[in-house]
Scaffold this motif. Sequence first.
Motif, PDB file in Angstrom:
ATOM      1  N   GLN A   1      16.576 -14.400  32.378  1.00  0.00           N
ATOM      2  CA  GLN A   1      15.853 -13.041  32.448  1.00  0.00           C
ATOM      3  C   GLN A   1      16.654 -11.784  32.935  1.00  0.00           C
ATOM      4  N   VAL A   2      16.776 -10.728  32.497  1.00  0.00           N
ATOM      5  CA  VAL A   2      17.498  -9.651  33.009  1.00  0.00           C
ATOM      6  C   VAL A   2      16.651  -8.596  33.781  1.00  0.00           C
ATOM      7  N   GLN A   3      17.208  -8.157  35.010  1.00  0.00           N
ATOM      8  CA  GLN A   3      16.483  -7.238  35.731  1.00  0.00           C
ATOM      9  C   GLN A   3      17.521  -5.832  35.519  1.00  0.00           C
ATOM     10  N   LEU A   4      16.714  -4.633  35.468  1.00  0.00           N
ATOM     11  CA  LEU A   4      17.252  -3.422  35.009  1.00  0.00           C
ATOM     12  C   LEU A   4      16.823  -2.382  36.242  1.00  0.00           C
ATOM     13  N   VAL A   5      17.543  -1.681  36.418  1.00  0.00           N
ATOM     14  CA  VAL A   5      17.335  -0.591  37.606  1.00  0.00           C
ATOM     15  C   VAL A   5      17.959   0.457  37.368  1.00  0.00           C
ATOM     16  N   GLU A   6      17.117   1.587  36.798  1.00  0.00           N
ATOM     17  CA  GLU A   6      17.516   2.852  36.478  1.00  0.00           C
ATOM     18  C   GLU A   6      17.451   3.849  37.639  1.00  0.00           C
ATOM     19  N   SER A   7      18.375   4.767  37.735  1.00  0.00           N
ATOM     20  CA  SER A   7      18.475   5.767  38.743  1.00  0.00           C
ATOM     21  C   SER A   7      19.068   7.181  38.075  1.00  0.00           C
ATOM     22  N   GLY A   8      19.280   8.333  38.772  1.00  0.00           N
ATOM     23  CA  GLY A   8      19.696   9.568  38.280  1.00  0.00           C
ATOM     24  C   GLY A   8      18.968  10.524  37.993  1.00  0.00           C
ATOM     25  N   GLY A   9      17.499  10.304  37.637  1.00  0.00           N
ATOM     26  CA  GLY A   9      16.648  11.264  37.202  1.00  0.00           C
ATOM     27  C   GLY A   9      16.312  12.235  38.296  1.00  0.00           C
ATOM     28  N   GLY A  10      15.812  13.688  37.752  1.00  0.00           N
ATOM     29  CA  GLY A  10      15.880  14.478  38.906  1.00  0.00           C
ATOM     30  C   GLY A  10      15.032  15.704  38.055  1.00  0.00           C
ATOM     31  N   LEU A  11      15.058  16.857  38.792  1.00  0.00           N
ATOM     32  CA  LEU A  11      14.474  18.346  38.269  1.00  0.00           C
ATOM     33  C   LEU A  11      15.688  19.360  38.015  1.00  0.00           C
ATOM     34  N   VAL A  12      15.970  19.788  37.013  1.00  0.00           N
ATOM     35  CA  VAL A  12      17.003  20.486  36.734  1.00  0.00           C
ATOM     36  C   VAL A  12      16.483  21.677  35.877  1.00  0.00           C
ATOM     37  N   GLN A  13      17.403  22.565  35.621  1.00  0.00           N
ATOM     38  CA  GLN A  13      16.936  23.703  34.690  1.00  0.00           C
ATOM     39  C   GLN A  13      17.604  23.644  33.083  1.00  0.00           C
ATOM     40  N   ALA A  14      16.929  24.241  32.288  1.00  0.00           N
ATOM     41  CA  ALA A  14      17.619  24.016  30.987  1.00  0.00           C
ATOM     42  C   ALA A  14      19.132  24.505  30.979  1.00  0.00           C
ATOM     43  N   GLY A  15      19.806  23.625  30.237  1.00  0.00           N
ATOM     44  CA  GLY A  15      21.319  23.958  30.177  1.00  0.00           C
ATOM     45  C   GLY A  15      21.906  23.000  31.272  1.00  0.00           C
ATOM     46  N   ASP A  16      21.425  22.435  32.048  1.00  0.00           N
ATOM     47  CA  ASP A  16      22.034  21.651  33.148  1.00  0.00           C
ATOM     48  C   ASP A  16      22.315  20.419  32.693  1.00  0.00           C
ATOM     49  N   SER A  17      23.074  19.499  33.332  1.00  0.00           N
ATOM     50  CA  SER A  17      23.472  18.138  32.942  1.00  0.00           C
ATOM     51  C   SER A  17      22.874  17.071  34.083  1.00  0.00           C
ATOM     52  N   LEU A  18      22.608  16.120  33.451  1.00  0.00           N
ATOM     53  CA  LEU A  18      22.381  14.676  34.691  1.00  0.00           C
ATOM     54  C   LEU A  18      23.013  13.429  33.879  1.00  0.00           C
ATOM     55  N   ARG A  19      23.161  12.783  34.747  1.00  0.00           N
ATOM     56  CA  ARG A  19      23.837  11.355  34.392  1.00  0.00           C
ATOM     57  C   ARG A  19      22.800  10.264  34.874  1.00  0.00           C
ATOM     58  N   LEU A  20      22.217   9.696  34.007  1.00  0.00           N
ATOM     59  CA  LEU A  20      21.424   8.280  34.355  1.00  0.00           C
ATOM     60  C   LEU A  20      22.202   7.061  34.681  1.00  0.00           C
ATOM     61  N   SER A  21      21.931   6.138  35.138  1.00  0.00           N
ATOM     62  CA  SER A  21      22.735   5.108  35.401  1.00  0.00           C
ATOM     63  C   SER A  21      21.550   3.722  35.472  1.00  0.00           C
ATOM     64  N   CYS A  22      21.841   2.644  34.679  1.00  0.00           N
ATOM     65  CA  CYS A  22      21.148   1.526  34.596  1.00  0.00           C
ATOM     66  C   CYS A  22      21.962   0.090  34.955  1.00  0.00           C
ATOM     67  N   VAL A  23      21.637  -0.394  36.074  1.00  0.00           N
ATOM     68  CA  VAL A  23      22.274  -1.440  36.660  1.00  0.00           C
ATOM     69  C   VAL A  23      21.553  -2.802  36.065  1.00  0.00           C
ATOM     70  N   GLN A 113      12.303   9.607  36.200  1.00  0.00           N
ATOM     71  CA  GLN A 113      11.661  11.009  35.661  1.00  0.00           C
ATOM     72  C   GLN A 113      12.722  12.029  35.407  1.00  0.00           C
ATOM     73  N   VAL A 114      12.929  12.616  34.394  1.00  0.00           N
ATOM     74  CA  VAL A 114      13.656  13.550  34.138  1.00  0.00           C
ATOM     75  C   VAL A 114      12.694  14.980  33.815  1.00  0.00           C
ATOM     76  N   THR A 115      13.092  15.871  34.617  1.00  0.00           N
ATOM     77  CA  THR A 115      12.220  17.093  34.243  1.00  0.00           C
ATOM     78  C   THR A 115      13.086  18.362  34.028  1.00  0.00           C
ATOM     79  N   VAL A 116      13.232  18.948  33.056  1.00  0.00           N
ATOM     80  CA  VAL A 116      13.856  19.972  32.961  1.00  0.00           C
ATOM     81  C   VAL A 116      12.987  21.324  32.636  1.00  0.00           C
ATOM     82  N   SER A 117      13.284  22.313  33.585  1.00  0.00           N
ATOM     83  CA  SER A 117      12.327  23.505  33.592  1.00  0.00           C
ATOM     84  C   SER A 117      12.987  24.633  32.708  1.00  0.00           C
ATOM     85  N   SER A 118      12.281  25.510  32.190  1.00  0.00           N
ATOM     86  CA  SER A 118      12.756  26.513  31.389  1.00  0.00           C
ATOM     87  C   SER A 118      13.176  27.718  32.280  1.00  0.00           C
TER      88      SER A 118
END
Length: 118
Positions: A1-23, A113-118
């Motif tokens: 079995q493989v376990q996966l843990v994501e991180s890096g989500g958040g609230l940003v504005q349109a045009g911004d950047s985010l980097r998600l990670s999965c270990v 969760q990734v939330t992009v506001s306009s």
Amino acid sequence: QVQLVESGGGLVQAGDSLRLSCVASGRTFSRDAMGWFRQVPGKKRIFVAAITWSVGNTLYAESVKGRFTISRDNAKNTVYLQMNSLKPEDTAVYYCAAGPSEGAYDCWGQGTQVTVSS
């Protein structure tokens, strides 16, 4: 079995950047393909991007081509999703997945969760 843990989500504005990670941990050698999917409430989970640990082949959904980049660090058992030029329609819960091959995902993370506001 493989376990996966994501991180890096958040609230940003349109045009911004985010980097998600999965270990990934556990029997990672048995799961060559790693993918990112996203889901909004009431809709199906859809494919975003994929990569293989062995060769590094990548695949993208048309909606994110040119804006998102998937990469992996084999030494850290980590897959990344660099998301640039984010749009409100990118808002979703993003899930990491693993499988023996692309399209055959059978291990899933808890989502971030990734939330992009306009």
